[in-house]
Design an enzyme around this catalytic site. Structure first.
Site, short mmCIF file in Angstrom:
data_model
loop_
_atom_site.label_atom_id
_atom_site.label_comp_id
_atom_site.label_asym_id
_atom_site.label_seq_id
_atom_site.Cartn_x
_atom_site.Cartn_y
_atom_site.Cartn_z
CG MET A 1 11.06 -1.33 9.79
SD MET A 1 12.14 -1.50 8.36
CE MET A 1 13.71 -1.23 9.15
CD GLN B 1 -6.14 -3.77 2.66
OE1 GLN B 1 -6.08 -4.32 1.57
NE2 GLN B 1 -5.16 -3.86 3.55
N GLY C 1 11.16 -2.92 5.22
CA GLY C 1 10.39 -4.17 5.30
C GLY C 1 9.85 -4.56 3.93
CG HIS C 2 6.87 -2.10 2.03
ND1 HIS C 2 6.80 -0.90 2.68
CD2 HIS C 2 5.65 -2.67 2.19
CE1 HIS C 2 5.61 -0.73 3.20
NE2 HIS C 2 4.88 -1.79 2.92
CD GLN D 1 -2.01 -8.80 4.48
OE1 GLN D 1 -2.81 -7.89 4.62
NE2 GLN D 1 -0.77 -8.57 4.11
N GLY E 1 4.86 -10.45 4.08
CA GLY E 1 5.59 -10.35 5.34
C GLY E 1 4.84 -11.04 6.48
CG MET F 1 -1.93 -1.19 1.10
SD MET F 1 -3.44 -0.94 2.02
CE MET F 1 -2.83 -0.79 3.66
N GLY F 2 2.15 1.08 -0.38
CA GLY F 2 3.03 2.24 -0.50
C GLY F 2 3.58 2.71 0.82
CE LYS G 1 4.00 -4.33 11.35
NZ LYS G 1 2.66 -4.07 10.91
P1 AMP Z 1 1.48 -3.02 3.42
O1 AMP Z 1 2.04 -1.98 2.51
O2 AMP Z 1 1.48 -2.63 4.86
O3 AMP Z 1 0.16 -3.57 2.93
O4 AMP Z 1 2.50 -4.25 3.35
C1 AMP Z 1 2.84 -4.85 2.13
C2 AMP Z 1 3.62 -6.11 2.42
O5 AMP Z 1 4.80 -5.78 3.15
C3 AMP Z 1 2.84 -7.13 3.28
O6 AMP Z 1 3.10 -8.44 2.82
C4 AMP Z 1 3.43 -6.90 4.65
O7 AMP Z 1 3.34 -8.03 5.50
C5 AMP Z 1 4.86 -6.59 4.31
N1 AMP Z 1 5.49 -5.84 5.41
C6 AMP Z 1 5.00 -4.76 6.05
N2 AMP Z 1 5.84 -4.39 7.05
C7 AMP Z 1 6.86 -5.29 7.04
C8 AMP Z 1 8.03 -5.47 7.85
N3 AMP Z 1 8.30 -4.66 8.86
N4 AMP Z 1 8.85 -6.51 7.56
C9 AMP Z 1 8.56 -7.35 6.53
N5 AMP Z 1 7.49 -7.23 5.74
C10 AMP Z 1 6.64 -6.22 5.99
#
Ligand code: AMP
Length: 286
Positions: A173, A48, A23-24, A142, A136, A17-18, A138
């Site tokens: 993160m 969501q 982490g991303h 999900q 992730g 989601m940017g 994290k």
């Molecule tokens: P989001 O942008 O929050 O929807 O996350 C996109 C992807 O990045 C999802 O698969 C998350 O689980 C992963 N993600 C978010 N934060 C982290 C992190 N700190 N470490 C590893 N993966 C992450």
């Protein structure tokens, strides 16, 4: 995508989601290590967000995101519009019933969240047709639900779940961390500390083998013993100013309530501080 497929290139997809952070990027690096053509999508999925304010306040940093992706050598970026993802509107006519997995923990506290998440992940997978999907741990619940989605829909994509990247002090993160004020940011590290505290106590119980202990008449049930540790942690978090939604120890594969000390376990937390909702987890014994 079709041209890439014809050239028999294998695709690795990272949906986001940017407001990208390390982490991303670690997910994309994992895809690159496997010599995959990397695709990253950036789409703040409206379906969501159960809380409209959370959606409105979600950080959007597209220019910086694109610079980061360029710098790390991501091959393709998909920046769809809402219309592109939901040509027939955002109403989910046939949500998949994931059962308990989607109604507990996050599902209980964010009604509709997983329906929207599964809807967008399915749509993104159908558009990008990757060989591998990187997510992730994290977002622990999900990635369990996405594994179910892939299986229910019989999709030929392999899910790779990767560890949570943390800041130096241990805070997971998250794109939402930028919304934390200075004081809240300092306190936010307590979430990880408390997860580690509970996980360490349970590891000790596992070593002692609770069942041997339970033979004694004064011994408490597994739930009582674990509840003692989670309550201690919750009280400490509340004292620091957190509003704790849940802090629970569950079966690591099914998220069901524990019945046996030998199960593989995960400790999961969701809590708000400074109006920012944070989630984190640790697998026991890792
Ligand atoms: P989001 O942008 O929050 O929807 O996350 C996109 C992807 O990045 C999802 O698969 C998350 O689980 C992963 N993600 C978010 N934060 C982290 C992190 N700190 N470490 C590893 N993966 C992450």
């Amino acid at each position: 995508m079709k041209l890439l497929k014809k050239g028999s290139k294998r695709l690795g997809f990272v949906p986001t989601m940017g407001a990208l952070h390390e982490g991303h990027l670690s997910l994309l690096r994992a895809a690159k290590r496997r010599s995959l053509v990397t695709i990253c999508s950036i789409f703040v999925n409206p379906t969501q967000f159960n809380d409209p304010k959370d959606f409105e306040k979600y950080p959007i940093t597209t220019e910086q995101d694109l610079a980061k992706l360029r710098a790390m050598g991501c091959d393709l970026v998909f920046l769809p519009s809402v219309k592109e993802i939901y040509p027939a509107g955002t109403t989910n006519k046939k949500p998949i019933d994931f059962g308990f997995l989607a109604t507990t923990l996050e599902g209980e506290h964010r009604p509709g969240h997983f329906d929207g998440m599964a809807q967008v992940v399915e749509r993104l997978l159908r558009i990008t047709e990757p060989d591998y999907l990187f997510m992730g741990l994290k977002d622990y619940q999900q990635q369990l639900i996405v594994a179910q989605l892939i299986s229910y829909r019989n999709m030929g994509v392999k899910l790779v779940s990767l560890p949570t990247l943390r800041e130096k002090d241990g805070l997971a993160m998250s794109s939402r961390n930028v919304r934390l004020g200075k004081d809240a940011r300092r306190k936010a590290v307590s979430l990880h500390k408390e997860l580690n505290y509970v996980a360490a106590q349970i590891s000790t119980l596992k070593i002692q083998n609770l069942e041997a202990v339970s033979q004694k008449p004064e011994a408490k049930s597994l739930a009582d013993m674990i509840g003692k540790y989670t309550s201690t942690s919750k009280v400490r978090l509340v004292k620091k100013g957190f509003e704790v939604e849940y802090l629970e120890v569950r079966n690591a594969k099914t998220l069901s309530v524990l019945t046996n000390i030998r199960e593989k376990m995960v400790v999961l937390v969701a809590a708000k501080i400074d109006g920012v909702r944070l989630i984190d987890n640790v697998v026991v014994g890792k």
